[in-house]
Scaffold this active site. Structure first.
Site, PDB file in Angstrom:
ATOM      1  N   ARG A 122      11.104   6.315  23.758  1.00 21.07           N
ATOM      2  CA  ARG A 122      11.589   5.367  22.738  1.00 21.07           C
ATOM      3  C   ARG A 122      10.697   4.130  22.597  1.00 21.07           C
ATOM      4  O   ARG A 122      11.138   3.080  22.134  1.00 21.07           O
ATOM      5  CB  ARG A 122      13.030   4.927  23.008  1.00 21.07           C
ATOM      6  CG  ARG A 122      14.027   6.067  22.935  1.00 21.07           C
ATOM      7  CD  ARG A 122      15.413   5.590  22.579  1.00 21.07           C
ATOM      8  NE  ARG A 122      16.281   6.731  22.401  1.00 21.07           N
ATOM      9  CZ  ARG A 122      16.942   7.320  23.381  1.00 21.07           C
ATOM     10  NH1 ARG A 122      16.843   6.866  24.615  1.00 21.07           N
ATOM     11  NH2 ARG A 122      17.706   8.362  23.131  1.00 21.07           N
ATOM     12  N   LYS A 144       0.617  -0.384  11.821  1.00 16.90           N
ATOM     13  CA  LYS A 144       0.926   0.872  11.128  1.00 16.90           C
ATOM     14  C   LYS A 144       0.393   2.023  11.969  1.00 16.90           C
ATOM     15  O   LYS A 144      -0.796   2.053  12.308  1.00 16.90           O
ATOM     16  CB  LYS A 144       0.272   0.901   9.744  1.00 16.90           C
ATOM     17  CG  LYS A 144       1.027   0.117   8.704  1.00 16.90           C
ATOM     18  CD  LYS A 144       0.452   0.403   7.328  1.00 16.90           C
ATOM     19  CE  LYS A 144       1.169  -0.404   6.262  1.00 16.90           C
ATOM     20  NZ  LYS A 144       0.533  -0.258   4.944  1.00 16.90           N
ATOM     21  N   GLU A 186     -13.730  -1.591   3.597  1.00 19.94           N
ATOM     22  CA  GLU A 186     -12.502  -2.349   3.909  1.00 19.94           C
ATOM     23  C   GLU A 186     -12.803  -3.839   4.080  1.00 19.94           C
ATOM     24  O   GLU A 186     -11.982  -4.689   3.762  1.00 19.94           O
ATOM     25  CB  GLU A 186     -11.828  -1.806   5.177  1.00 19.94           C
ATOM     26  CG  GLU A 186     -11.289  -0.375   5.059  1.00 19.94           C
ATOM     27  CD  GLU A 186      -9.930  -0.279   4.355  1.00 19.94           C
ATOM     28  OE1 GLU A 186      -9.411  -1.297   3.872  1.00 19.94           O
ATOM     29  OE2 GLU A 186      -9.398   0.852   4.293  1.00 19.94           O
ATOM     30  N   LYS A 228      -6.105 -10.259   7.567  1.00 19.02           N
ATOM     31  CA  LYS A 228      -5.064  -9.255   7.769  1.00 19.02           C
ATOM     32  C   LYS A 228      -3.933  -9.830   8.619  1.00 19.02           C
ATOM     33  O   LYS A 228      -2.756  -9.599   8.342  1.00 19.02           O
ATOM     34  CB  LYS A 228      -5.641  -7.987   8.415  1.00 19.02           C
ATOM     35  CG  LYS A 228      -4.549  -6.953   8.625  1.00 19.02           C
ATOM     36  CD  LYS A 228      -5.008  -5.540   8.539  1.00 19.02           C
ATOM     37  CE  LYS A 228      -3.793  -4.611   8.575  1.00 19.02           C
ATOM     38  NZ  LYS A 228      -4.126  -3.220   8.582  1.00 19.02           N
ATOM     39  N   GLU A 238       5.760  -4.634   5.061  1.00 23.04           N
ATOM     40  CA  GLU A 238       5.309  -4.323   3.695  1.00 23.04           C
ATOM     41  C   GLU A 238       6.442  -4.317   2.678  1.00 23.04           C
ATOM     42  O   GLU A 238       6.644  -3.349   1.951  1.00 23.04           O
ATOM     43  CB  GLU A 238       4.547  -2.990   3.671  1.00 23.04           C
ATOM     44  CG  GLU A 238       3.678  -2.846   2.422  1.00 23.04           C
ATOM     45  CD  GLU A 238       2.681  -1.705   2.489  1.00 23.04           C
ATOM     46  OE1 GLU A 238       1.967  -1.604   3.490  1.00 23.04           O
ATOM     47  OE2 GLU A 238       2.650  -0.922   1.534  1.00 23.04           O
ATOM     48  N   ARG A 242       2.044  -7.573   1.867  1.00 21.53           N
ATOM     49  CA  ARG A 242       1.199  -6.650   2.623  1.00 21.53           C
ATOM     50  C   ARG A 242       0.623  -5.550   1.734  1.00 21.53           C
ATOM     51  O   ARG A 242      -0.446  -5.007   2.017  1.00 21.53           O
ATOM     52  CB  ARG A 242       1.983  -6.050   3.802  1.00 21.53           C
ATOM     53  CG  ARG A 242       1.090  -5.197   4.685  1.00 21.53           C
ATOM     54  CD  ARG A 242       1.682  -4.904   6.040  1.00 21.53           C
ATOM     55  NE  ARG A 242       0.781  -4.052   6.783  1.00 21.53           N
ATOM     56  CZ  ARG A 242       0.863  -3.805   8.077  1.00 21.53           C
ATOM     57  NH1 ARG A 242       1.820  -4.369   8.792  1.00 21.53           N
ATOM     58  NH2 ARG A 242      -0.010  -3.009   8.681  1.00 21.53           N
ATOM     59  N   ASN A 246      -3.554  -2.809   0.082  1.00 25.32           N
ATOM     60  CA  ASN A 246      -3.801  -1.478  -0.485  1.00 25.32           C
ATOM     61  C   ASN A 246      -4.642  -1.544  -1.761  1.00 25.32           C
ATOM     62  O   ASN A 246      -4.680  -0.559  -2.507  1.00 25.32           O
ATOM     63  CB  ASN A 246      -2.472  -0.780  -0.779  1.00 25.32           C
ATOM     64  CG  ASN A 246      -1.734  -0.457   0.505  1.00 25.32           C
ATOM     65  OD1 ASN A 246      -2.361  -0.138   1.507  1.00 25.32           O
ATOM     66  ND2 ASN A 246      -0.426  -0.556   0.476  1.00 25.32           N
ATOM     67  N   HIS A 249      -6.460   1.521  -2.942  1.00 22.43           N
ATOM     68  CA  HIS A 249      -6.005   2.668  -2.149  1.00 22.43           C
ATOM     69  C   HIS A 249      -5.275   3.739  -2.956  1.00 22.43           C
ATOM     70  O   HIS A 249      -5.247   4.888  -2.556  1.00 22.43           O
ATOM     71  CB  HIS A 249      -5.122   2.192  -0.985  1.00 22.43           C
ATOM     72  CG  HIS A 249      -5.914   1.652   0.167  1.00 22.43           C
ATOM     73  ND1 HIS A 249      -6.721   0.551   0.051  1.00 22.43           N
ATOM     74  CD2 HIS A 249      -6.040   2.076   1.461  1.00 22.43           C
ATOM     75  CE1 HIS A 249      -7.303   0.308   1.218  1.00 22.43           C
ATOM     76  NE2 HIS A 249      -6.910   1.214   2.083  1.00 22.43           N
ATOM     77  N   HIS A 253      -6.590   7.330  -2.338  1.00 21.56           N
ATOM     78  CA  HIS A 253      -5.813   8.452  -1.777  1.00 21.56           C
ATOM     79  C   HIS A 253      -5.876   9.666  -2.698  1.00 21.56           C
ATOM     80  O   HIS A 253      -5.954  10.804  -2.229  1.00 21.56           O
ATOM     81  CB  HIS A 253      -4.366   8.029  -1.520  1.00 21.56           C
ATOM     82  CG  HIS A 253      -4.247   7.091  -0.350  1.00 21.56           C
ATOM     83  ND1 HIS A 253      -3.158   6.279  -0.145  1.00 21.56           N
ATOM     84  CD2 HIS A 253      -5.078   6.840   0.677  1.00 21.56           C
ATOM     85  CE1 HIS A 253      -3.339   5.558   0.960  1.00 21.56           C
ATOM     86  NE2 HIS A 253      -4.494   5.893   1.471  1.00 21.56           N
ATOM     87  N   HIS A 267     -12.785   7.748   3.976  1.00 15.72           N
ATOM     88  CA  HIS A 267     -11.729   6.851   3.483  1.00 15.72           C
ATOM     89  C   HIS A 267     -12.308   5.537   2.931  1.00 15.72           C
ATOM     90  O   HIS A 267     -11.963   5.113   1.829  1.00 15.72           O
ATOM     91  CB  HIS A 267     -10.725   6.573   4.609  1.00 15.72           C
ATOM     92  CG  HIS A 267      -9.671   5.581   4.219  1.00 15.72           C
ATOM     93  ND1 HIS A 267      -8.694   5.862   3.293  1.00 15.72           N
ATOM     94  CD2 HIS A 267      -9.467   4.295   4.599  1.00 15.72           C
ATOM     95  CE1 HIS A 267      -7.922   4.801   3.131  1.00 15.72           C
ATOM     96  NE2 HIS A 267      -8.372   3.834   3.913  1.00 15.72           N
TER      97      HIS A 267
HETATM   98  N1  GLY Z   1      -4.057  -0.651   5.903  1.00 16.16           N
HETATM   99  C1  GLY Z   1      -3.089  -1.372   5.201  1.00 16.16           C
HETATM  100  C2  GLY Z   1      -2.088  -2.050   6.070  1.00 16.16           C
HETATM  101  O1  GLY Z   1      -2.246  -2.089   7.275  1.00 16.16           O
HETATM  102  O2  GLY Z   1      -1.110  -2.547   5.569  1.00 16.16           O
END
Ligand code: GLY
Length: 371
Positions: A122, A144, A186, A228, A238, A242, A246, A249, A253, A267
């Site tokens: 957990r 993430k 990035e 960031k 998010e 946040r 993206n 993105h 994607h 990517h």
């Molecule tokens: N890579 C985008 C984020 O971490 O929100």
């Protein structure tokens, strides 16, 4: 010469150390987190061959032993089979609730190992030691974690913040030029989305940074991580800001799906092309001036990066095919796609108010160059 960026998330706060030689100092930096002198390291074949001995010796400096699992390199590792293998290995290693898992590699390893740590007993703590530029400036920071599903990228996962990030900029010297520049996609994204001064700084310093200047590399990683960290501190899960991260993105994607999530398009390369497309859509929607997408593309071209759909080798679906792939995006809400658009370089915002005909036309124009 190392720097620290703090991610301020109350009891989930942590530091990002940035600089060369951090693998050698890993034992001293990780020791304060440990209740017993043992860690479980998840890595991949490439990173293990290049850097595992340095990490092991760095840990041993503080009498920390490590066991390790070496996964295949590449995006296809980020799926149920290697995830299951990793979790079962951690259980076999008797990693306890108070132990620490170390994610040692690029974005694939960081996402998979972080997700494994999030579900093991957990939730156990983990340390990110990102070895690619992309992972150092993006995926290792912000919590993430996850794996891919047959339906799309990163669709299975959890928010689970690391307890520490060690971004050793010395290891960036072992990346191929292509991988380094993909990560730079990035880096430049941060300038485009929220800081025109950083974008200008990159226009001036990007080529020297790519050529290997360590002080410039540290500065670029630090400024990216600081941006960031600020965004994640405002919006960890998010719900709002946040999503700015993206930028590019949604296009990226779709292009990754169209090219098979592999070597045809990395990517970060997709992010760079996606940012150029997002600026083009913004300009044609009257949100920013036409000079902005031109300036974005000029910098990418100056860096010898992919900037246009025509830079992707091989066939691509037509504009409608790409738009259908875009609808798989996680930014779909209530059946509507949310885009990150820009009022100018350094001024991005999230909106659902984008005319699909403009998007289709931008894609058609980009695709027509290649025929
Ligand atoms: N890579 C985008 C984020 O971490 O929100």
């Amino acid at each position: 010469m190392s720097e620290i960026v703090h991610v301020n998330l109350a009891e989930r706060s942590y530091d990002i150390h940035i600089g060369p030689g951090l693998l050698e100092r890993s034992g001293a930096l990780i020791a304060p987190l440990l209740e017993r002198p043992k860690v479980a390291v998840v890595t991949d074949e490439n990173v293990a061959e290049l850097h595992l001995t340095t990490l092991r010796n760095g840990l041993l400096e503080n009498n920390i032993t490590m066991s390790h699992i070496v996964l295949p390199a590449g995006e296809s590792t980020k799926a149920w089979p290697q995830f299951e293998r990793t979790v079962e290995w951690l259980l076999a290693e008797q990693i306890e609730r108070n132990d620490v898992v170390v994610a040692f590699g690029g974005g694939v390893i960081g996402d998979l190992a972080g997700f494994a740590a999030s579900v093991l007993r957990r939730g156990v703590r983990f340390v990110q030691i990102p070895t690619s530029l992309l992972a150092q400036v993006d995926s290792s920071v912000g919590g993430k974690t996850g794996i891919n599903a047959p339906q799309g990228k990163n669709l299975i996962g959890a928010f689970h913040q690391p307890s520490l990030v060690l971004a050793d900029t010395g290891v960036l010297g072992t990346l191929t030029e292509r991988d380094f520049l993909a990560g730079y996609g990035e880096v430049v994204k941060y300038g485009m989305l929220g800081d025109i001064e950083f974008f200008q700084w990159l226009e001036n310093n990007g080529p020297a940074l790519a050529a290997g200047d360590m002080a410039l590399r540290i500065e670029a990683v630090k400024r990216s991580c600081q941006m960031k960290a600020d965004i994640v501190a405002r919006d960890e899960l998010e719900k709002g800001d946040r999503a700015l991260l993206n930028l590019g993105h949604t296009f990226c994607h779709a292009l990754e799906a169209a090219t098979g999530f592999g070597d045809r398009l990395l990517h970060g390369e997709g992010v760079a092309i996606g940012c150029a497309l997002a600026f083009e859509v913004s300009a044609r929607s009257g949100l920013c001036s036409q000079e902005d997408p031109s300036r974005v593309r000029a910098h990418l071209i100056d860096m010898k990066m992919k900037a246009d759909l025509s830079d992707i080798a091989g066939e691509l679906p037509d504009a409608d095919g790409l738009m259908a792939l875009m609808l798989q995006d996680k930014k779909m809400m209530g059946g509507t796609l949310h885009y990150v658009m820009a009022r100018g370089i350094g001024d991005a915002f999230v909106t659902s108010d984008v005319d699909p005909n403009v998007v289709r036309q931008v894609l058609q124009d980009g695709l027509s160059v290649r025929r």
